[in-house]
Design an enzyme around this catalytic site. Sequence first.
Site, PDB file in Angstrom:
ATOM      1  N   SER A   1     -13.576 -28.694  40.443  1.00 18.24           N
ATOM      2  CA  SER A   1     -13.014 -29.683  39.525  1.00 18.24           C
ATOM      3  C   SER A   1     -14.089 -30.102  38.517  1.00 18.24           C
ATOM      4  O   SER A   1     -14.552 -29.261  37.741  1.00 18.24           O
ATOM      5  CB  SER A   1     -12.457 -30.871  40.313  1.00 18.24           C
TER       6      SER A   1
ATOM      7  N   ASP B   1      -1.836 -25.622  39.473  1.00 20.63           N
ATOM      8  CA  ASP B   1      -2.699 -26.793  39.394  1.00 20.63           C
ATOM      9  C   ASP B   1      -2.145 -27.777  38.366  1.00 20.63           C
ATOM     10  O   ASP B   1      -2.152 -27.506  37.166  1.00 20.63           O
ATOM     11  CB  ASP B   1      -4.116 -26.349  39.004  1.00 20.63           C
TER      12      ASP B   1
ATOM     13  N   HIS C   1      -4.294 -28.087  42.899  1.00 15.53           N
ATOM     14  CA  HIS C   1      -5.702 -28.192  42.507  1.00 15.53           C
ATOM     15  C   HIS C   1      -6.646 -27.831  43.646  1.00 15.53           C
ATOM     16  O   HIS C   1      -7.721 -27.276  43.422  1.00 15.53           O
ATOM     17  CB  HIS C   1      -5.988 -29.618  42.022  1.00 15.53           C
TER      18      HIS C   1
END
Length: 736
Positions: free
Chosen positions: A602, A677, A709
């Site tokens: 991320s 995602d 995600h």
Amino acid sequence: MMKIKKLNFLGGIILAICTMVGPAQAQELKSFTLEDLNFGGNNYHNMVVKNRYLEWWGDQLIRLDAEDCKLIDKNTGKEKQLFTLSDIKKESDACVPTFSLHSFYYTQFPYADKPYALLGNGKQRALFDFKKKKIVWLQDIGTNMVAEWNPASQTTAYVKDNQLYVKDGKEVVQLTTDGSSDIVYGQSVHRDEFGINGGLFWSPDGQKLAFYRMDQSMVSTFPLVTMPENDWVPTEGQSRIATPEPIRYPMAGETSHKVTVGVYDLKNKKTVYLKSGDPTDRYFTNISWNPDSKTIYMFELNRDQNDCRLVSYNAETGDKITEIYRETDAKYVEPLHPIVFLPWDKSRFVMQSQRDGYNHLYLYNIKGEKIRQLTSGKWVVLDLVGFDAKHKAVIYQSNECSPIQKNTWRVDVQTGKRALLDNGKGWHTANLSKSGQYIVDNYSEPDVPRCIDIIKVENVKHTRYFEAPNPWKGYRTPTFSCGSIKAADGITDLYYRMVKPINFDPQKKYPTIIYVYGGPHAHNVDARWNYCSRGWETYMAQNGYLLFILDNRGSENRGKAFEQATFRQLGQIEMQDQMKGVEFLKGLPYVDADKIGVHGWSFGGFMTISLMTNYPEIFKVGVAGGPVIDWKWYEVMYGERYMDTPQTNPEGYAKTSLIKQAKNLKGKLQIIIGENDPVVVPQHAKSFIHQCILDGTQPDFFIYPGEPHNMRGHQSTHLHERISQYFFDYMPAKQK
């Protein structure tokens, strides 16, 4: 403050002891697999630190277990059985045959003065009188994922098929008819920013329900797709064509959704909306009620997120009463916590703010007059736990003892006198009893997996209730240590964790992997067991790698200046600090400077590619998961808080975009994403890969079909096998 030199000295002692173990004994120790260390692994449940699930029934402490609930003696820690699954089954068979229960892990005790346990099985909710062994109340709730029950009225608000309902006894009232994927009721809004984690807010008396309504019909859609029932081998007669599942995704600088707040009154069955004005480009958050259930309070923030106001409303009419508080900042204000009223004075409340540079507690009255600042100092209040009403004190947690600790304190509301309630070490989670006279203190320290103490607040008497064994006993474990270095500004302390290879030899050189996150509202290093190390780090240390994890400026819990240093230029200050970590590593004789890799997910994926392409001569191998590539493709609330809009900060967006950096890639880089995602949409990774094709650079790419995600279940183990293998292949360590 914790003295890091002592911590490193302790690590040296542990290392010395480990090296004294004889060969025959060492051979008996087992090695870890990812099935042991990864949360999706088949043996992970046996390798995590044991815990106890506890709930307060007023000031009585109850242990929840699979098959029974036990009453705990707070002075001795001894347990006495209260009721069992057999009691529930016997009552169900006799009187309520439709109700069944498989464990007590989610049981609550909502009434301090009644022997009622609130039981739930996912479809039904029941109140069980554990003294009479009878079910006294039962409600069918269906399988609705969004639901909120109020103990005062025993009424449930829930969302079904996009519509909002209230169930009072057997009566069901449908509050909305226009709910859809575009008109969202009763759920979290503003993409879970500003401390929002739900959209239903009952009044204390249970007679009124405040709820969010989000109109996102004007927001652009992003085209995610899915296979039928997430099945990649369709059954006979099932469509083989992927179907679109677009999501509304407001990107930075583009049109955002509009939120309003409704209030439903159970008595007159009418709904009013708060008259907060035009919701365009505004955020409404941290909704709270006055104890009298007549007034609602809400923080209101402009789209620039630099002007925040606390406003009160009449819950019966929706009329605005007054603006109680206003806070502005040249960069941003971020309200994360609702106000909380003193249980002994309905005219005063406690508010959290970073207005003096650190998050602290302030006492205000409902006229908006500041009574006093309750806490102050160059440290951060991490949590407002509750109140000790008897002594008119606030119980809170902070990192005053050390920037990497969380400890529990009490502050007297009148005098400001403070007292430490725990042992002053480690990382503590406090659970306060109804009256505030007792605390369940669940904590760990770098060399303590878990302890649970029962604390009597009045005299700070500690009773040991539970001490968890080391779940890794009998396994070969690495050395965990913690220390600090100076940030790139030469002033600020940054804390790191180091995980040294098993059988570490300071005369040898080891390939080193930097694990990085680095973004807001997260940290990697604290004084928990093994300094909060991830299982994957142990797995790589077992395979001959040294791991290094540094919390750079921009991460959480260090004050406003520390967090806001990255404003309008995400990734730049963070890289400077991480490179100070590299400089530190290169000064260590046992680090192989020619074998330095990096991995993150991320924001950490963004940092991984940033470091790989800005310092291509340093980083030889990288694995970037779910990476942000260009902040103009990220969502409005988070993106604009830290970067402003692409229209007002074009230089910042250009400077931080990784598209232009694709040409600089030299090392081996693997990018991994989930296909669906909804957080960092696939456009990021695909755009970077497209640019790499144009520039002639060669990243590797792997996608998890149908995943969001983060990878779920056993796929997470597969993911970490893939990450590990990439380093094994392209930055190998000599196996011992």
